[in-house]
Scaffold this motif. Structure first.
Motif, PDB file in Angstrom:
ATOM      1  N   TYR A   1      -5.178  -6.104   0.637  1.00 29.76           N
ATOM      2  CA  TYR A   1      -6.317  -6.019   1.545  1.00 29.76           C
ATOM      3  C   TYR A   1      -6.305  -7.203   2.516  1.00 29.76           C
ATOM      4  O   TYR A   1      -5.763  -8.268   2.217  1.00 29.76           O
ATOM      5  CB  TYR A   1      -7.645  -6.054   0.777  1.00 29.76           C
ATOM      6  CG  TYR A   1      -7.763  -5.056  -0.341  1.00 29.76           C
ATOM      7  CD1 TYR A   1      -8.287  -3.785  -0.117  1.00 29.76           C
ATOM      8  CD2 TYR A   1      -7.363  -5.387  -1.645  1.00 29.76           C
ATOM      9  CE1 TYR A   1      -8.416  -2.868  -1.168  1.00 29.76           C
ATOM     10  CE2 TYR A   1      -7.476  -4.479  -2.681  1.00 29.76           C
ATOM     11  CZ  TYR A   1      -8.004  -3.225  -2.436  1.00 29.76           C
ATOM     12  OH  TYR A   1      -8.127  -2.324  -3.461  1.00 29.76           O
TER      13      TYR A   1
ATOM     14  N   PHE B   1     -11.773  -8.411  -1.840  1.00 31.27           N
ATOM     15  CA  PHE B   1     -11.875  -7.816  -0.515  1.00 31.27           C
ATOM     16  C   PHE B   1     -13.326  -7.527  -0.155  1.00 31.27           C
ATOM     17  O   PHE B   1     -13.767  -7.806   0.967  1.00 31.27           O
ATOM     18  CB  PHE B   1     -11.051  -6.530  -0.466  1.00 31.27           C
ATOM     19  CG  PHE B   1     -11.183  -5.755   0.814  1.00 31.27           C
ATOM     20  CD1 PHE B   1     -10.745  -6.290   2.017  1.00 31.27           C
ATOM     21  CD2 PHE B   1     -11.753  -4.487   0.820  1.00 31.27           C
ATOM     22  CE1 PHE B   1     -10.868  -5.566   3.200  1.00 31.27           C
ATOM     23  CE2 PHE B   1     -11.881  -3.768   1.993  1.00 31.27           C
ATOM     24  CZ  PHE B   1     -11.435  -4.308   3.189  1.00 31.27           C
TER      25      PHE B   1
ATOM     26  N   ARG C   1       0.827  -1.206   0.000  1.00 33.85           N
ATOM     27  CA  ARG C   1       0.000   0.000   0.000  1.00 33.85           C
ATOM     28  C   ARG C   1       0.867   1.265   0.000  1.00 33.85           C
ATOM     29  O   ARG C   1       0.511   2.264  -0.637  1.00 33.85           O
ATOM     30  CB  ARG C   1      -0.961  -0.011   1.193  1.00 33.85           C
ATOM     31  CG  ARG C   1      -2.151  -0.939   0.964  1.00 33.85           C
ATOM     32  CD  ARG C   1      -3.146  -0.886   2.121  1.00 33.85           C
ATOM     33  NE  ARG C   1      -4.410  -1.466   1.684  1.00 33.85           N
ATOM     34  CZ  ARG C   1      -5.562  -0.811   1.580  1.00 33.85           C
ATOM     35  NH1 ARG C   1      -5.616   0.470   1.867  1.00 33.85           N
ATOM     36  NH2 ARG C   1      -6.653  -1.419   1.178  1.00 33.85           N
TER      37      ARG C   1
END
Length: 286
Positions: A242, A262, A173
């Motif tokens: 995720y 997700f 991320r």
């Protein structure tokens, strides 16, 4: 010399006087010794029949204090207070969140809280010296960055086997410029560690709110253990972006690479939560 010799008779009388004196001394000594022997025998009997109570245990001059992994400064301050340490742990530990290594420490009874802080910082330095930082440095991450990531892993990964997977999501991320979306940082910002987070708390204006701010929070949110630090320094090589808790699995996380996967995992979680009356479905299956 004849029997009627006066000198011989005189020597015999002197010898008899010596014998009588010795007999008197022997009888007198026995008269003194026998009562003493009787008293000693009586005391010995009393000693073995009714032994004296053991001496009192010496008062302990040290205390043993265990700081669990994942405790923050406020939680540790409460333990220090309960242990009878003097002074303010929060004041002594200011600016050291994340670097106060969680371990078991022995301190003098009534020692100042600053002694505990010193031992924790020394312990961190010693433990961190063995961490391989090569991969993290290749991603331009500092020691503070790694400890910050480790503090989030400590709160998010209930299973030891998933620490490196959580680390991978954080790294991925960061690379994509996505907000981390880690609720543990929101809990740190709001002080809500027990109740479900409200919508207003999830939107709290804080640099620690990783739902609305991209990148790492300003610093660690707790004191991570060595396993979480090592996971933060070298994450798993997977493409996950995720994760969400898998219902009824004692904290196991379900990981996914796409938003669609997700969302399916979240829907399953919300269904289980609704079935539990709005409570967390994160319970162990019987």
């Amino acid at each position: 010399m004849s029997e009627g010799d006066p000198a011989l008779r005189q020597r015999r009388r002197a010898y008899q006087r010596v014998l009588r004196r010795r007999r008197r001394l022997l009888v007198g000594g026995l008269a003194v010794a026998l009562p003493a022997i009787a008293v000693a025998a009586t005391l010995a009997y009393r000693h073995f029949d009714n032994p004296p109570p053991p001496p009192p245990e010496p008062e302990l001059r040290t205390i043993t204090l265990t700081i669990p992994e994942g405790y923050n400064r406020e939680q540790t301050a409460e333990l220090a207070r309960e242990a009878g340490l003097g002074g303010s742990y929060l004041k002594a530990s200011r600016g050291h969140e994340g670097f106060l290594f969680p371990d078991t420490f022995e301190l003098e009874k009534g020692a100042p809280a600053s002694d505990l802080v010193r031992l924790q910082l020394e312990d961190f330095k010693r433990r961190f010296a063995g961490v391989d930082m090569a991969y993290a440095r290749s991603k331009n991450l500092t020691t503070r960055d790694v400890v910050t990531i480790a503090s989030m892993i400590e709160r998010e990964a209930a299973l030891a086997s998933q620490r490196k997977l959580v680390a991978a999501v954080i790294y991925n991320r960061l690379r994509e410029g996505m907000p981390l979306g880690i609720d543990a940082t929101v809990r740190f910002a709001t002080g809500n560690y027990d109740r479900p987070l409200t919508e207003s708390e999830l939107a709290v204006d804080s640099p620690y709110n990783t739902r609305v701010n991209a990148g790492l929070p300003p610093g660690p949110i707790d004191s991570p253990g060595l396993a979480s630090i090592e996971a933060a320094a070298r994450p798993a090589k997977v493409g996950y972006l995720y994760y969400v808790t898998e219902p009824g699995t004692c904290g196991k996380l379900s990981f996914s690479k796409t938003a669609a996967e997700f969302e399916a995992d979240v829907a399953r979680y919300n269904e289980a939560r609704a079935a539990a009356g709005g409570n967390s479905p994160d319970t162990c299956e019987e």
